[in-house]
Write a protein that holds these residues in place. Structure first.
Motif, PDB file in Angstrom:
ATOM      1  N   GLN A  75       0.818  -1.265   0.019  1.00 42.11           N
ATOM      2  CA  GLN A  75       0.189   0.083  -0.106  1.00 42.11           C
ATOM      3  C   GLN A  75       0.861   1.293   0.188  1.00 42.11           C
ATOM      4  OE1 GLN A  75      -0.403  -2.395   2.156  1.00 42.11           O
ATOM      5  NE2 GLN A  75      -2.325  -2.957   2.914  1.00 42.11           N
ATOM      6  N   SER A  76       1.813   1.449   0.641  1.00 43.83           N
ATOM      7  CA  SER A  76       2.641   2.262   0.934  1.00 43.83           C
ATOM      8  C   SER A  76       3.593   2.632  -0.206  1.00 43.83           C
ATOM      9  CB  SER A  76       3.804   2.257   2.165  1.00 43.83           C
ATOM     10  OG  SER A  76       3.157   2.109   3.378  1.00 43.83           O
ATOM     11  N   LEU A  77       4.013   1.571  -0.813  1.00 43.07           N
ATOM     12  CA  LEU A  77       4.800   1.657  -2.003  1.00 43.07           C
ATOM     13  C   LEU A  77       3.999   2.132  -3.186  1.00 43.07           C
ATOM     14  CD1 LEU A  77       7.403   0.845  -3.770  1.00 43.07           C
ATOM     15  CD2 LEU A  77       6.485  -1.548  -3.901  1.00 43.07           C
ATOM     16  N   ALA A  78       2.803   1.544  -3.388  1.00 43.36           N
ATOM     17  CA  ALA A  78       1.849   2.088  -4.482  1.00 43.36           C
ATOM     18  C   ALA A  78       1.755   3.734  -4.164  1.00 43.36           C
ATOM     19  CB  ALA A  78       0.704   1.274  -4.569  1.00 43.36           C
ATOM     20  N   VAL A  79       1.478   4.076  -3.096  1.00 44.93           N
ATOM     21  CA  VAL A  79       1.513   5.428  -2.890  1.00 44.93           C
ATOM     22  C   VAL A  79       2.402   6.433  -3.166  1.00 44.93           C
ATOM     23  CG1 VAL A  79       0.767   7.374  -1.209  1.00 44.93           C
ATOM     24  CG2 VAL A  79      -0.690   5.209  -1.260  1.00 44.93           C
ATOM     25  N   CYS A  80       3.734   5.924  -2.722  1.00 45.54           N
ATOM     26  CA  CYS A  80       4.867   6.518  -2.927  1.00 45.54           C
ATOM     27  C   CYS A  80       5.103   6.785  -4.518  1.00 45.54           C
ATOM     28  CB  CYS A  80       6.114   5.832  -2.286  1.00 45.54           C
ATOM     29  SG  CYS A  80       6.292   6.231  -0.440  1.00 45.54           S
ATOM     30  N   LEU A 135       3.014   5.672 -12.109  1.00 46.03           N
ATOM     31  CA  LEU A 135       1.730   5.403 -11.769  1.00 46.03           C
ATOM     32  C   LEU A 135       1.217   4.236 -12.440  1.00 46.03           C
ATOM     33  CD1 LEU A 135      -1.060   6.651 -10.879  1.00 46.03           C
ATOM     34  CD2 LEU A 135      -1.336   7.389 -13.301  1.00 46.03           C
ATOM     35  N   SER A 136       1.938   3.886 -13.495  1.00 46.43           N
ATOM     36  CA  SER A 136       1.428   2.420 -14.189  1.00 46.43           C
ATOM     37  C   SER A 136       1.984   1.257 -13.217  1.00 46.43           C
ATOM     38  CB  SER A 136       2.089   2.450 -15.390  1.00 46.43           C
ATOM     39  OG  SER A 136       1.601   3.392 -16.406  1.00 46.43           O
ATOM     40  N   LYS A 137       3.096   1.521 -12.453  1.00 45.74           N
ATOM     41  CA  LYS A 137       3.804   0.465 -11.767  1.00 45.74           C
ATOM     42  C   LYS A 137       2.814   0.346 -10.594  1.00 45.74           C
ATOM     43  CE  LYS A 137       8.666   0.824 -13.037  1.00 45.74           C
ATOM     44  NZ  LYS A 137      10.068   1.170 -12.561  1.00 45.74           N
ATOM     45  N   ALA A 138       2.301   1.581  -9.967  1.00 43.62           N
ATOM     46  CA  ALA A 138       1.407   1.674  -8.761  1.00 43.62           C
ATOM     47  C   ALA A 138       0.179   0.904  -9.159  1.00 43.62           C
ATOM     48  CB  ALA A 138       1.183   3.106  -8.449  1.00 43.62           C
ATOM     49  N   ILE A 139      -0.557   1.153 -10.491  1.00 42.14           N
ATOM     50  CA  ILE A 139      -1.668   0.277 -10.626  1.00 42.14           C
ATOM     51  C   ILE A 139      -1.643  -1.054 -10.852  1.00 42.14           C
ATOM     52  CG2 ILE A 139      -3.278   0.521 -12.384  1.00 42.14           C
ATOM     53  CD1 ILE A 139      -3.045   3.390 -12.764  1.00 42.14           C
ATOM     54  N   GLU A 140      -0.404  -1.298 -11.188  1.00 42.71           N
ATOM     55  CA  GLU A 140      -0.208  -2.758 -11.554  1.00 42.71           C
ATOM     56  C   GLU A 140       0.199  -3.376 -10.190  1.00 42.71           C
ATOM     57  OE1 GLU A 140       3.309  -5.586 -13.901  1.00 42.71           O
ATOM     58  OE2 GLU A 140       3.370  -3.525 -14.097  1.00 42.71           O
ATOM     59  N   LEU A 141       0.806  -2.890  -9.373  1.00 44.15           N
ATOM     60  CA  LEU A 141       1.047  -3.538  -8.035  1.00 44.15           C
ATOM     61  C   LEU A 141      -0.487  -3.733  -7.431  1.00 44.15           C
ATOM     62  CD1 LEU A 141       2.988  -4.399  -5.767  1.00 44.15           C
ATOM     63  CD2 LEU A 141       3.186  -1.967  -5.225  1.00 44.15           C
ATOM     64  N   ASN A 175      -5.573  -6.978  -5.692  1.00 42.28           N
ATOM     65  CA  ASN A 175      -7.016  -6.778  -5.976  1.00 42.28           C
ATOM     66  C   ASN A 175      -7.735  -5.909  -5.170  1.00 42.28           C
ATOM     67  OD1 ASN A 175      -7.475  -8.930  -7.923  1.00 42.28           O
ATOM     68  ND2 ASN A 175      -7.059 -10.370  -6.575  1.00 42.28           N
ATOM     69  N   ASP A 176      -6.660  -4.922  -4.536  1.00 37.08           N
ATOM     70  CA  ASP A 176      -7.263  -3.864  -3.761  1.00 37.08           C
ATOM     71  C   ASP A 176      -7.802  -2.745  -4.328  1.00 37.08           C
ATOM     72  OD1 ASP A 176      -7.386  -1.914  -1.635  1.00 37.08           O
ATOM     73  OD2 ASP A 176      -5.619  -2.386  -0.753  1.00 37.08           O
ATOM     74  N   ASP A 177      -9.154  -2.850  -4.778  1.00 33.82           N
ATOM     75  CA  ASP A 177     -10.110  -1.902  -5.489  1.00 33.82           C
ATOM     76  C   ASP A 177     -10.093  -0.507  -4.868  1.00 33.82           C
ATOM     77  OD1 ASP A 177     -10.352  -3.940  -7.468  1.00 33.82           O
ATOM     78  OD2 ASP A 177     -12.419  -4.735  -6.561  1.00 33.82           O
ATOM     79  N   SER A 178     -10.130  -0.755  -3.443  1.00 35.20           N
ATOM     80  CA  SER A 178     -10.198   0.623  -2.654  1.00 35.20           C
ATOM     81  C   SER A 178      -9.098   1.472  -2.891  1.00 35.20           C
ATOM     82  CB  SER A 178     -10.666   0.540  -1.317  1.00 35.20           C
ATOM     83  OG  SER A 178     -10.548   1.488  -0.530  1.00 35.20           O
ATOM     84  N   LEU A 179      -7.840   0.737  -2.668  1.00 37.09           N
ATOM     85  CA  LEU A 179      -6.718   1.677  -2.698  1.00 37.09           C
ATOM     86  C   LEU A 179      -6.459   2.208  -4.179  1.00 37.09           C
ATOM     87  CD1 LEU A 179      -3.894   2.754  -1.539  1.00 37.09           C
ATOM     88  CD2 LEU A 179      -2.895   0.420  -2.147  1.00 37.09           C
ATOM     89  N   LEU A 180      -6.926   1.243  -5.197  1.00 36.37           N
ATOM     90  CA  LEU A 180      -6.845   1.651  -6.628  1.00 36.37           C
ATOM     91  C   LEU A 180      -7.624   2.860  -6.895  1.00 36.37           C
ATOM     92  CD1 LEU A 180      -5.871   0.953  -9.422  1.00 36.37           C
ATOM     93  CD2 LEU A 180      -7.996  -0.529  -9.887  1.00 36.37           C
ATOM     94  N   THR A 186      -8.594   5.040  -4.800  1.00 35.21           N
ATOM     95  CA  THR A 186      -7.802   6.333  -3.891  1.00 35.21           C
ATOM     96  C   THR A 186      -6.692   6.719  -4.752  1.00 35.21           C
ATOM     97  OG1 THR A 186      -8.354   5.159  -1.856  1.00 35.21           O
ATOM     98  CG2 THR A 186      -6.501   7.065  -1.914  1.00 35.21           C
ATOM     99  N   ILE A 187      -5.756   6.027  -5.283  1.00 29.18           N
ATOM    100  CA  ILE A 187      -4.707   6.493  -6.052  1.00 29.18           C
ATOM    101  C   ILE A 187      -5.181   7.001  -7.403  1.00 29.18           C
ATOM    102  CG2 ILE A 187      -2.677   5.566  -7.538  1.00 29.18           C
ATOM    103  CD1 ILE A 187      -2.216   3.601  -5.331  1.00 29.18           C
ATOM    104  N   THR A 188      -6.051   6.477  -8.091  1.00 25.48           N
ATOM    105  CA  THR A 188      -6.411   7.197  -9.175  1.00 25.48           C
ATOM    106  C   THR A 188      -6.925   8.247  -9.187  1.00 25.48           C
ATOM    107  OG1 THR A 188      -7.064   4.993 -10.005  1.00 25.48           O
ATOM    108  CG2 THR A 188      -8.018   6.589 -11.227  1.00 25.48           C
TER     109      THR A 188
END
Length: 283
Positions: free
Chosen positions: A230-235, A255-261, A266-271, A273-275
């Motif tokens: 979660q932290s890695l994707a946000v960073c 951003l592509s790496k974050a979305i892929e991660l 399967n964390d739709d909520s974090l996806l 939030t990031i988007t």
């Protein structure tokens, strides 16, 4: 609390004799009475016994409560780990805290109750000013203290976004400076990581993209292999925001790496939030 009987069970499971454990700490008679819940012992002696058992107080308390956290401990743990953007979670937490406070007086949980109310004010569109009034007494009290401790840092981190961005940045830097005393304390690593990630967003809000990028690059360089996904994707996502602000490009590799991660987990909520966060700053 009957700590003695719990300690007795642990001692026997470890195969330690009363004589070994009590030596240079308590008399055999006092130790035996303590194990049979016939007397209490002072904190220093209790701490020394736990050290000889190679056990922290937190683990001992967890065992004593039947291999679960004490009610207050669980409430505090749940509060600091819950998603603050979930109205349902906030209401559930507020109800649990208020239920505890009806039976017990506790200053920390009273502060957490105020934070829950302030967060709900935001979720229900009752205005930032009203929410800020709820948590301002917490900051007023905390700012007057000469030292902050782990729970204080966590509490302050939970109210950062209620303040104007420049003040929140100042508070964040103050916290990170004070945390340096804890650099050899293992428990503080995740807290520092969270503070830095939150500071990166405050700097982005304040259009200090170079400073935010410096923090994010340092986080990624030093914590890449141990960082929760979660932290890695946000960073990664926020790094992309900074890069796009500093040098716009049609390509968005981070951003592509974050979305892929996030999709791997399967964390739709974090996806979402990031988007949404990326779209808020990069139009």
């Amino acid at each position: 609390m009957n700590y003695g009987s719990t300690l007795k069970v642990i001692r026997k499971n470890k195969g330690y004799s009363q004589q070994y454990l009590a030596k240079n700490i308590l008399s055999q008679s006092s130790f035996s009475k303590f194990e049979h819940n016939q007397c209490d012992i002072n904190f220093v002696a209790f701490h020394q016994l736990l050290e000889k058992l190679n056990m922290t107080y937190n683990e001992f308390s967890f065992i004593h409560e039947g291999f679960q956290n004490a009610k207050k401990t669980q409430l505090v743990q749940d509060f600091f780990s819950m998603p603050y953007n979930s109205k349902e979670e906030l209401k559930r937490m507020l109800m649990a805290i208020e239920g505890y406070l009806q039976q017990n007086e506790d200053l920390l949980l009273e502060d957490l109750r105020l934070v829950c109310l302030a967060l709900l004010h935001l979720r229900e569109n009752l205005g930032m000013e009203n929410a800020r009034k709820l948590v301002t007494p917490i900051w007023t009290r905390m700012s007057a203290l000469h030292n902050w401790y782990i729970t204080d840092f966590r509490l302050l981190n939970s109210i950062l976004y209620f303040f104007p961005t420049d003040i929140a940045i100042e508070i964040s830097n103050n916290m990170l400076q004070r945390l340096k005393k804890y650099k050899k304390f293992e428990e503080v690593k995740n807290l520092k990581l969270t503070l830095c990630i939150n500071l990166s967003l405050l700097l982005i809000k304040n259009k200090q993209y170079k400073e935010a990028l410096q923090i994010l690059n340092k986080l990624l360089n030093e914590n890449l292999k141990i960082m929760p996904y979660q932290s890695l994707a946000v960073c990664l996502s926020r790094k992309e925001i900074c890069l796009q602000k500093l040098k716009p490009s049609h390509e968005t590799p981070y951003l592509s790496k974050a979305i892929e991660l996030v999709k791997i987990y399967n964390d739709d909520s974090l996806l979402q939030t990031i988007t949404l966060e990326f779209g808020q700053y990069i139009h």
